[in-house]
Design an enzyme around this catalytic site. Structure first.
Site, PDB file in Angstrom:
ATOM      1  CG  ASP A  31      -1.993   1.112   1.153  1.00  0.00           C
ATOM      2  OD1 ASP A  31      -3.394   0.657   0.929  1.00  0.00           O
ATOM      3  OD2 ASP A  31      -1.910   2.168   0.950  1.00  0.00           O
ATOM      4  CB  ILE A  32       0.836   4.148  -2.068  1.00  0.00           C
ATOM      5  CG1 ILE A  32       1.970   5.068  -2.830  1.00  0.00           C
ATOM      6  CG2 ILE A  32      -0.444   4.953  -2.060  1.00  0.00           C
ATOM      7  CD1 ILE A  32       1.616   5.704  -4.158  1.00  0.00           C
ATOM      8  N   GLY A  94     -15.778   3.493   3.694  1.00  0.00           N
ATOM      9  CA  GLY A  94     -14.364   4.288   3.371  1.00  0.00           C
ATOM     10  C   GLY A  94     -13.753   3.905   2.178  1.00  0.00           C
ATOM     11  CD  GLN A  95     -15.134  -0.164  -2.591  1.00  0.00           C
ATOM     12  OE1 GLN A  95     -16.144  -0.289  -2.155  1.00  0.00           O
ATOM     13  NE2 GLN A  95     -14.343  -0.758  -3.477  1.00  0.00           N
ATOM     14  CG  HIS A 101      -8.519  -3.195  -2.574  1.00  0.00           C
ATOM     15  ND1 HIS A 101      -9.417  -2.402  -3.363  1.00  0.00           N
ATOM     16  CD2 HIS A 101      -8.422  -2.437  -1.408  1.00  0.00           C
ATOM     17  CE1 HIS A 101      -9.748  -1.181  -2.475  1.00  0.00           C
ATOM     18  NE2 HIS A 101      -9.149  -1.193  -1.323  1.00  0.00           N
ATOM     19  CG  LEU A 102      -7.691  -9.634   1.427  1.00  0.00           C
ATOM     20  CD1 LEU A 102      -9.014  -9.558   1.975  1.00  0.00           C
ATOM     21  CD2 LEU A 102      -7.505 -11.174   0.957  1.00  0.00           C
ATOM     22  CG  HIS A 103      -6.951  -2.905   2.936  1.00  0.00           C
ATOM     23  ND1 HIS A 103      -6.278  -1.908   2.792  1.00  0.00           N
ATOM     24  CD2 HIS A 103      -8.055  -2.770   2.272  1.00  0.00           C
ATOM     25  CE1 HIS A 103      -7.002  -0.997   2.200  1.00  0.00           C
ATOM     26  NE2 HIS A 103      -8.051  -1.382   2.026  1.00  0.00           N
TER      27      HIS A 103
HETATM   28  P1  5GP Z   1      -9.805   1.492   0.192  1.00  0.00           P
HETATM   29  O1  5GP Z   1      -9.930   2.511   1.111  1.00  0.00           O
HETATM   30  O2  5GP Z   1     -10.296   1.445  -1.202  1.00  0.00           O
HETATM   31  O3  5GP Z   1     -10.053   0.224   0.922  1.00  0.00           O
HETATM   32  O4  5GP Z   1      -8.329   1.319   0.060  1.00  0.00           O
HETATM   33  C1  5GP Z   1      -7.310   1.580  -1.125  1.00  0.00           C
HETATM   34  C2  5GP Z   1      -5.990   1.662  -0.540  1.00  0.00           C
HETATM   35  O5  5GP Z   1      -5.325   1.804  -1.777  1.00  0.00           O
HETATM   36  C3  5GP Z   1      -5.621   2.889   0.425  1.00  0.00           C
HETATM   37  O6  5GP Z   1      -4.962   2.055   1.663  1.00  0.00           O
HETATM   38  C4  5GP Z   1      -4.639   3.614  -0.240  1.00  0.00           C
HETATM   39  O7  5GP Z   1      -3.489   3.986   0.511  1.00  0.00           O
HETATM   40  C5  5GP Z   1      -4.155   2.639  -1.527  1.00  0.00           C
HETATM   41  N1  5GP Z   1      -3.705   3.327  -2.721  1.00  0.00           N
HETATM   42  C6  5GP Z   1      -4.374   4.275  -3.299  1.00  0.00           C
HETATM   43  N2  5GP Z   1      -3.526   4.729  -4.359  1.00  0.00           N
HETATM   44  C7  5GP Z   1      -2.450   3.747  -4.279  1.00  0.00           C
HETATM   45  C8  5GP Z   1      -1.492   3.654  -5.376  1.00  0.00           C
HETATM   46  O8  5GP Z   1      -1.134   4.265  -6.391  1.00  0.00           O
HETATM   47  N3  5GP Z   1      -0.417   2.636  -5.107  1.00  0.00           N
HETATM   48  C9  5GP Z   1      -0.698   1.922  -3.977  1.00  0.00           C
HETATM   49  N4  5GP Z   1       0.291   1.043  -4.024  1.00  0.00           N
HETATM   50  N5  5GP Z   1      -1.945   1.932  -3.132  1.00  0.00           N
HETATM   51  C10 5GP Z   1      -2.547   2.837  -3.341  1.00  0.00           C
END
Ligand code: 5GP
Ligand code: ZN
Length: 115
Positions: A31-32, A94-95, A101-103
């Site tokens: 994750d970035i 908060g998606q 995607h799975l964290h």
């Molecule tokens: P969500 O909130 O949709 O479950 O999680 C999205 C995740 O993607 C966040 O934790 C965010 O930091 C990560 N993310 C967003 N943009 C990028 C990117 O360009 N590269 C990577 N590796 N992660 C990203």
């Protein structure tokens, strides 16, 4: 493949990411903006916007996603200390990225219930 989708682009190596695992169906990368010492995202290469869009035919793919997450947890010696798998779905969760995607989060204590 959806050309407007960041995670589709990453899965096709058309956008950069620190990839830690890849096979023909899934990819895992860092994750970035990590929320824990270990924060990986595991994605299907197939574009699925969220859990709201899965169907019967995705059962095996979703099982595979979780299995790969546990293999990564094992590889990183996380099985004893533990880890958390999260799939955010929709506005209240908060998606932010609408490619499933799975964290995989680990390396610190996580509170329960989540905030
Ligand atoms: P969500 O909130 O949709 O479950 O999680 C999205 C995740 O993607 C966040 O934790 C965010 O930091 C990560 N993310 C967003 N943009 C990028 C990117 O360009 N590269 C990577 N590796 N992660 C990203
Ligand atoms: Zn996508």
């Amino acid at each position: 493949m959806n050309g407007d989708c960041l995670f589709c682009l990453i899965s096709q190596r058309q956008a950069p990411a620190e990839v830690v695992f890849e096979d023909d169906k899934v990819m895992a990368f860092k994750d970035i903006n990590p929320k824990a010492p270990v924060h990986l995202l595991i994605i299907p290469k197939k574009h699925i916007s969220s859990l709201n869009d899965i169907s019967e035919k995705d059962k095996e793919l979703l099982g595979h996603l979780i299995l790969i997450a546990t293999h990564l947890a094992q590889e990183k010696n996380l099985k004893e200390t533990g880890y958390r798998l999260v799939i955010n779905t929709g506005p209240h969760s908060g998606q932010q990225i609408f490619h499933l995607h799975l964290h995989l989060l680990a390396g610190r204590h996580f509170s329960w219930p989540p905030g």
